[in-house]
Design a protein around this motif. Structure first.
Motif: not given
Length: 454
Positions: A304-310, A392-400, A438-444, A446-447
């Motif tokens: 599973f993608d760590p940044y998107l729910d299934p 893509a921004s709307a779909l990314l899981d904030p929990k990640a 770190a969270a901002q970098t990884v999110r960018q 992933a986006l």
């Protein structure tokens, strides 16, 4: 050793058993009996490690004759040992119930001598509760693989729910890490419980005096992250268990390194909490959204993608399915839309009998429009238009990308990556980068990757 010391040892030893489950039965209070079992399940409590439990959760004994490499209670591990007597456990449960601490019991055990001997002692404790104390509350009991079928039948007549832990997702891993356990010894009681539970339900309809056998069904638990199986393998196994043994739940337990072994992750390895979360999400899709395991994962992408729910991952892979017209789509089609769940789908079907639905009506119904708006049409018109980056921004899981304050002391006010944030965020934070950065970098990153995929 007094009862308090035993309780401290055996409650601590039981904390790795997942028990966040409601009762699944509706048994009201009865005259002359103690306790009841309401349909919504019993009241919840939280353990020190954050797991949600609803009952007194203990092992009967942590003296184990097995030497499973991943288990804190294994025979070769040096730790305090204790064993209840059946009377002690029954008295303890009733004492806690009368003080309103608990409303039920979750009972498991290490293998004390042999599986048969362990089950006999557990059965005696439950017999005292049910017959002598007339305890009418919820009881969830773990059956011991390898025990005689007659003992499984006896404990099923005393407990509301039974479970047989499958432990590891493959026979190869089980043979390597738990040589005392066999696949057949685990699956045989699962089949017996499924057959006898179904038979009991039929008998209770026909005969007034028929006794219920495990009326809340059965469940199992898998350890995730201790062995190399992929998410696809785990979901295929889960789907097969639901289909063949009519399980109520499969629990996934992120492996927490507790023993040092070269065949297991190192002691400093963080438990894969985000992976556990994704598996639970996928499990929900199997049970309530009419997905199959092979739809969620492929041979090319077996995890599973760590940044998107299934569900969002499936939607991104299948653009040909969208958009879905909310005023004419079937329930199965609505359930495929990100942001629409089972309750929302039923409300949509009911509401559109009286009117054509628009965005305002969907919002009142409870649809998560932040995601759903890009995958639906209302009255033939697109609900919203957005660039690939916006979608893509709307779909990314904030929990990640979770970051929070962990105020463990008065001096510890520095934001940190939450335990179930994505592994990439944890690695950057461990290297010295601030958690926010770190969270901002990884999110960018992933986006950008998700935008290219779309």
């Amino acid at each position: 050793m007094d009862l308090g010391e035993k309780l401290e040892i055996l409650a601590d030893s039981a904390k790795y058993d997942v028990a966040c489950t409601s009762s699944g039965v509706a048994r009201p209070g009865r005259h002359g009996m103690l306790g009841s079992c309401a349909a919504p399940g019993i009241c919840h409590a939280f353990t020190a490690d954050g797991r949600c439990v609803s009952l007194l959760k203990v092992l009967y004994s942590n003296v184990c004759s097995y030497d499973c490499s991943y288990c804190v209670n294994r025979r070769s591990n040096d730790r305090p040992r204790a064993t209840f007597t059946p009377r002690e456990l029954a008295d303890l449960t009733i004492g806690f119930y009368r003080r309103n601490y608990i409303e039920g019991l979750f009972l498991s055990s290490a293998v004390l001598g042999t599986p048969d001997r362990t089950m006999e002692l557990m059965i005696e404790a439950l017999r005292i509760l049910r017959e002598e104390y007339r305890f009418n509350g919820y009881i969830h009991a773990k059956t011991i693989p390898g025990a005689d079928p007659a003992l499984v039948e006896r404990i099923g007549l005393l407990a509301d729910r039974l479970s047989v832990n499958i432990e590891l997702p493959s026979e190869t891993s089980l043979t390597t890490l738990a040589p005392d356990k066999k696949k057949t010894a685990i699956l045989r009681p699962m089949g017996q419980i499924a057959v006898q539970s179904a038979q009991s339900k039929k008998e209770m309809v026909l005969y007034r005096g028929a006794k219920p056998f495990a009326p809340a069904g059965q469940s199992t638990q898998m350890i995730i992250g201790a062995t190399p199986e992929t998410d696809r393998h785990i979901m295929d196994l889960t789907e097969g268990l639901y289909r063949k043994y009519a399980l109520k739940r499969v629990f996934y337990s992120a492996y927490l390194p507790v023993v040092e072994d070269r065949r297991l992750p190192a002691l400093h390895t963080a438990p894969p909490l985000l992976r556990e979360h994704r598996l639970y999400q996928a499990d929900w899709l199997l049970r309530y959204y009419h997905f199959s395991a092979r739809e969620l994962l492929t041979e090319d992408e077996p995890n599973f993608d760590p940044y998107l729910d299934p569900k969002c991952t499936w939607a991104v892979r299948h653009p040909e399915f969208f958009p879905v017209e909310v005023n004419t789509a079937s329930k199965e089609e609505l359930l495929r839309v990100p942001g629409i769940g089972p309750k929302s789908a039923i409300r949509i079907l009911q509401a559109r009998r009286a009117q054509n639905l628009g965005m305002a009506e969907l919002k009142r119904i409870g649809v998560v429009l932040k995601r759903a708006q890009y995958f639906i049409t209302c009255r033939g018109k697109a609900a919203a238009h957005g660039s690939r980056a916006e979608i893509a921004s709307a779909l990314l899981d904030p929990k990640a990308f979770g970051v929070g304050m962990q105020q463990l002391s008065l001096d510890d006010f520095v934001p940190k990556a939450l335990p179930d944030a994505a592994p990439a965020v944890q690695k950057l934070a461990a290297r010295g980068m601030t958690a926010d950065k770190a969270a901002q970098t990884v999110r960018q990153e992933a986006l950008q990757c998700l935008t290219k995929r779309m």
